[in-house]
Design a protein around this motif. Structure first.
Motif, PDB file in Angstrom:
ATOM      1  N   GLY A 130       0.790  -1.233   0.000  1.00  0.00           N
ATOM      2  CA  GLY A 130       0.000   0.000   0.000  1.00  0.00           C
ATOM      3  C   GLY A 130       0.816   1.273   0.000  1.00  0.00           C
ATOM      4  O   GLY A 130       0.292   2.342  -0.317  1.00  0.00           O
ATOM      5  N   ALA A 131       2.112   1.201   0.346  1.00  0.00           N
ATOM      6  CA  ALA A 131       2.909   2.426   0.423  1.00  0.00           C
ATOM      7  C   ALA A 131       3.566   2.789  -0.904  1.00  0.00           C
ATOM      8  O   ALA A 131       4.131   3.873  -1.040  1.00  0.00           O
ATOM      9  N   ALA A 132       3.495   1.888  -1.900  1.00  0.00           N
ATOM     10  CA  ALA A 132       4.219   2.135  -3.150  1.00  0.00           C
ATOM     11  C   ALA A 132       3.667   3.356  -3.876  1.00  0.00           C
ATOM     12  O   ALA A 132       2.460   3.591  -3.900  1.00  0.00           O
ATOM     13  N   VAL A 133       4.574   4.123  -4.471  1.00  0.00           N
ATOM     14  CA  VAL A 133       4.188   5.252  -5.320  1.00  0.00           C
ATOM     15  C   VAL A 133       4.218   4.783  -6.766  1.00  0.00           C
ATOM     16  O   VAL A 133       5.151   4.108  -7.191  1.00  0.00           O
ATOM     17  N   LEU A 134       3.176   5.117  -7.509  1.00  0.00           N
ATOM     18  CA  LEU A 134       3.112   4.796  -8.936  1.00  0.00           C
ATOM     19  C   LEU A 134       3.230   6.088  -9.733  1.00  0.00           C
ATOM     20  O   LEU A 134       2.636   7.101  -9.354  1.00  0.00           O
ATOM     21  N   ALA A 135       3.999   6.024 -10.837  1.00  0.00           N
ATOM     22  CA  ALA A 135       4.170   7.220 -11.668  1.00  0.00           C
ATOM     23  C   ALA A 135       4.040   6.855 -13.140  1.00  0.00           C
ATOM     24  O   ALA A 135       4.356   5.743 -13.540  1.00  0.00           O
ATOM     25  N   THR A 136       3.574   7.820 -13.925  1.00  0.00           N
ATOM     26  CA  THR A 136       3.535   7.637 -15.376  1.00  0.00           C
ATOM     27  C   THR A 136       4.527   8.593 -16.026  1.00  0.00           C
ATOM     28  O   THR A 136       4.677   9.729 -15.578  1.00  0.00           O
ATOM     29  N   ASN A 137       5.194   8.095 -17.081  1.00  0.00           N
ATOM     30  CA  ASN A 137       6.119   8.946 -17.836  1.00  0.00           C
ATOM     31  C   ASN A 137       5.439   9.514 -19.080  1.00  0.00           C
ATOM     32  O   ASN A 137       6.111   9.933 -20.020  1.00  0.00           O
ATOM     33  N   THR A 138       4.118   9.531 -19.086  1.00  0.00           N
ATOM     34  CA  THR A 138       3.415  10.027 -20.276  1.00  0.00           C
ATOM     35  C   THR A 138       3.890  11.426 -20.660  1.00  0.00           C
ATOM     36  O   THR A 138       4.176  12.244 -19.793  1.00  0.00           O
ATOM     37  N   SER A 139       3.955  11.678 -21.976  1.00  0.00           N
ATOM     38  CA  SER A 139       4.326  13.035 -22.382  1.00  0.00           C
ATOM     39  C   SER A 139       3.113  13.876 -22.732  1.00  0.00           C
ATOM     40  O   SER A 139       3.244  15.071 -22.922  1.00  0.00           O
TER      41      SER A 139
END
Ligand SMILES: NC(=O)c1ccc[n+]([C@@H]2O[C@H](COP(=O)([O-])OP(=O)(O)OC[C@H]3O[C@@H](n4cnc5c(N)ncnc54)[C@H](O)[C@@H]3O)[C@@H](O)[C@H]2O)c1
Length: 302
Positions: A130-139
């Motif tokens: 539950g602590a994980a950070v998710l990120a997108t590299n979308t431009s």
């Protein structure tokens, strides 16, 4: 430390397991040009990195790109430690569901399609603590719309890296309405620990970089169309007059005319007709003059 949620949704209180100011375990989904650059940057700082690529061939190609990138960094004296040690921290996995549950940060860098990004992000979210950070590299896609598909949108944002990632100094941190302020601060710290500079941008079409960069490029193309000056002169005006390291036409050649056209069409639809692609850009894309990658764009690279 992933701290308070500031009323923006539920965030699990936890201390991220870090090494050198970055998460000890990082996942990168998509081992293409951007994904392998992102993986290389985290490996060089001491993290363990799992890269998700489907299929043995794609996985081997991704490993090769990371290895070549690390060798290149070592040759230029930009790698602390040796290539073998950094590579020993790299693993390739088949799907986001195979990521280590203790992963602190996952950055997705799969092709620019919302359905694909939602599929890999939701699969990663289910596999991780539950602590994980998710990120997108979308431009260009809306971070807010991607967030809507997630269970924990407070722990999701954009980390917009630039190409080539290891040499680039900038990461745009793109904040959606539901992103927790504590998460933004944690991610800014990670960007700085990578030796890069963060700029925080509210989620909006084109963020800061593409919106300004594309507009300048489109105006330069319109000037070329109108015969105001030739490509060398237009680029020199910005390189020498405004100290841009690369003029707007040379920059369009580097990014790819097809890529620029797609972003301009998207921005014209969202921000207005000032982003309408000039006919010359459409003609060059139709003729296969896509910039450096084809040897010809607004300049000749043959
Ligand atoms: N190229 C750039 O200059 C640039 C700059 C900033 C951001 N971006 C963004 O980064 C993202 C990736 O761009 P890129 O240029 O690295 O593309 P790319 O095509 O080089 O890489 C994409 C990779 O994703 C892999 N992939 C596809 N489906 C997958 C899946 N389901 N699971 C795991 N891997 C999968 C592909 O095999 C490929 O290796 C895009 O969203 C793009 O808009 C690109």
């Amino acid at each position: 430390m992933i701290g308070g949620n500031g009323g923006h949704g539920e965030v699990e209180e936890s201390v991220a397991d870090e090494v050198g100011g970055i998460p000890r375990r990082v996942g990168v989904i998509g081992g293409g040009r951007m994904g392998t650059g992102i993986a290389q940057s985290f490996l060089a700082t001491g993290a363990r990195v799992e890269v998700v690529e489907a299929g043995d061939e794609a996985a081997e190609a991704a490993r090769g790109r990371v290895s070549d990138g690390l060798e290149e960094a070592a040759r230029r004296g930009k790698l602390t430690g040796d290539v073998e040690t950094a590579l020993s921290r790299l693993a390739l996995v088949d799907s986001p569901g195979d990521l280590d549950p203790a992963t602190g940060l996952v950055v997705e860098a799969v092709p620019e399609r919302a359905d694909l990004k939602v599929a890999v992000l939701t699969a990663a979210e289910s596999a991780l603590g539950g602590a994980a950070v998710l990120a997108t590299n979308t431009s260009s896609l809306s971070v807010t719309e991607l967030a809507a598909a997630l269970q924990r949108p407070a722990q999701f944002l954009g980390m917009h890296f630039f190409n080539p990632v290891p040499a680039s100094k900038l990461v745009e941190v793109v904040v959606a309405p539901e992103t927790a302020p504590g998460v933004v601060e944690v991610v800014r710290g990670w960007v700085q620990a990578l030796g890069k500079t963060d700029v925080v941008v509210k989620d909006s079409p084109g963020f800061a970089s593409s919106r300004l960069g594309v507009l300048l490029g489109l105006e330069a193309i319109r000037m070329l169309e109108e015969g105001v000056a030739d490509a060398e002169a237009i680029d020199a005006a910005m390189e020498l007059g405004y100290r841009h390291p690369m003029g707007p036409l040379r920059s369009t050649d580097l990014v790819g005319l097809d890529v620029r056209l797609a972003i301009a069409e998207y921005l014209a639809g969202t921000l207005g007709e000032r982003f309408t692609p000039p006919q010359l850009l459409r003609d060059k894309v139709a003729a296969g003059e896509l910039g450096r990658k084809t040897g010809r764009g607004f300049h000749d690279y043959s």
